[in-house]
Every structure is written in structure tokens, then in C-alpha cells.
Design a protein around this motif. Structure first.
Motif, short mmCIF file in Angstrom:
data_model
loop_
_atom_site.label_atom_id
_atom_site.label_comp_id
_atom_site.label_asym_id
_atom_site.label_seq_id
_atom_site.Cartn_x
_atom_site.Cartn_y
_atom_site.Cartn_z
N PHE A 1 0.87 -0.82 -0.01
CA PHE A 1 -0.02 0.07 -0.10
C PHE A 1 1.06 1.09 0.10
CE2 PHE A 1 -2.41 -3.57 1.57
CZ PHE A 1 -3.94 -3.04 1.14
N GLN A 2 0.44 2.27 -0.80
CA GLN A 2 1.48 3.46 -0.78
C GLN A 2 0.46 4.57 -1.10
OE1 GLN A 2 4.68 3.08 -3.65
NE2 GLN A 2 4.90 5.34 -3.55
N SER A 3 0.69 5.84 -0.41
CA SER A 3 0.01 7.17 -0.49
C SER A 3 1.13 8.24 -0.88
CB SER A 3 -0.65 7.46 0.96
OG SER A 3 -1.46 8.50 0.55
N SER A 4 0.59 9.10 -1.96
CA SER A 4 1.46 10.42 -2.28
C SER A 4 0.52 11.65 -1.98
CB SER A 4 1.70 10.13 -3.71
OG SER A 4 2.61 9.08 -4.02
N TRP B 1 -3.15 10.40 -3.47
CA TRP B 1 -3.39 8.93 -4.07
C TRP B 1 -2.91 7.99 -3.26
CZ3 TRP B 1 0.38 6.96 -8.50
CH2 TRP B 1 -0.26 5.92 -8.95
N THR B 2 -4.04 7.34 -2.99
CA THR B 2 -3.70 6.04 -2.18
C THR B 2 -3.85 4.92 -3.22
OG1 THR B 2 -4.45 7.34 -0.07
CG2 THR B 2 -4.26 4.73 -0.05
N ARG B 3 -3.13 3.86 -3.11
CA ARG B 3 -3.32 2.69 -3.79
C ARG B 3 -2.53 1.38 -3.22
NH1 ARG B 3 0.67 6.53 -4.52
NH2 ARG B 3 2.52 6.06 -5.55
N THR C 1 -6.43 1.95 -7.49
CA THR C 1 -6.39 3.19 -6.80
C THR C 1 -7.58 3.32 -5.81
OG1 THR C 1 -5.65 4.37 -8.59
CG2 THR C 1 -7.00 5.62 -7.26
N THR D 1 -7.96 6.09 -3.38
CA THR D 1 -8.43 7.42 -3.31
C THR D 1 -7.57 8.37 -4.33
OG1 THR D 1 -6.66 8.20 -1.68
CG2 THR D 1 -8.82 7.38 -0.89
#
Length: 116
Positions: free
Chosen positions: A43-46, A108-110, A65, A67
């Protein structure tokens, strides 16, 4: 049906976009795909305003994606947007590559699902 965007390297060595869907079959009162093999997940968020310049996908992977809205561009000028719930199949592991930028004020959470 689940919206699927495939980003792949074409015979010309450049990244190309193909839009399709993932078919779902009956599973009791629900619908589902069959089980898909994956080798790892992350999981990663920018933060809003993020962007990443030209690059290839580091490996074959699904990117889901959760959010945010992301706009991708290939060197050939093809563009598409990923919205929450749209699945990206990133297979352009060589060649011209792509870039992306975050649109709007959401992060951007994916989740990345690496394919074997």
C-alpha cells in the motif's frame, strides 16, 4: 464488470494504453473473478501535487487506486485517468515509459499487487 486499463510496451518499443474490463462470474449472490496469483502486495500514498516523470513499470503489477485521481501520459501522447476503483495492469516494463501526475486535492492512495 471492473474497469481495467492495461499499460503495455508495443512492438514499436513504446508504452500504449488498452481499455477493457475484468469479467465477473456468479459467486452465490455476488460476482467475482477467479483467484488471481500475486507474489507481493504494498500500500502506498502520495500527497496532493505529486508527480513522477518518465519511467517504466518496475515489474508486471496491478495498481488499484483507492483515493485520488491520477493522470497518466505515454511518450506517444496517449493519456488516461485512474479513478478510485479502476484497476491498472502495468506491463510496460521496458521502452518509452509513462509519467503521471496527481489531479485535484486528494492524496493518491493505492495498492500494488505484484504478478509472478
Amino acid at each position: 464488470m471492473i474497469r481495467l486499463i492495461r499499460l503495455h510496451t508495443g512492438p514499436d518499443g513504446q508504452s500504449h494504453v488498452e481499455r477493457s474490463t475484468m469479467p465477473l462470474g456468479a459467486l452465490g449472490p455476488d460476482t467475482a473473478t477467479g483467484w488471481l496469483p500475486v507474489s507481493a502486495a504494498r500500500f502506498q500514498s502520495s500527497p496532493p501535487g505529486s508527480a513522477l516523470d518518465w519511467h517504466d513499470a518496475p515489474r508486471r503489477q496491478y495498481v488499484v487506486t483507492l483515493t485520488g485521481t491520477i493522470e497518466f501520459t505515454t511518450r506517444g501522447g496517449e493519456t488516461f485517468r485512474l479513478l478510485p476503483g479502476v484497476v491498472l495492469l502495468a506491463e510496460d516494463t521496458a521502452g518509452g515509459g509513462h509519467r503521471w501526475r496527481l489531479v485535484g486535492d486528494e492524496p493518491w492512495t493505492r495498492v500494488y499487487l505484484q504478478l509472478p
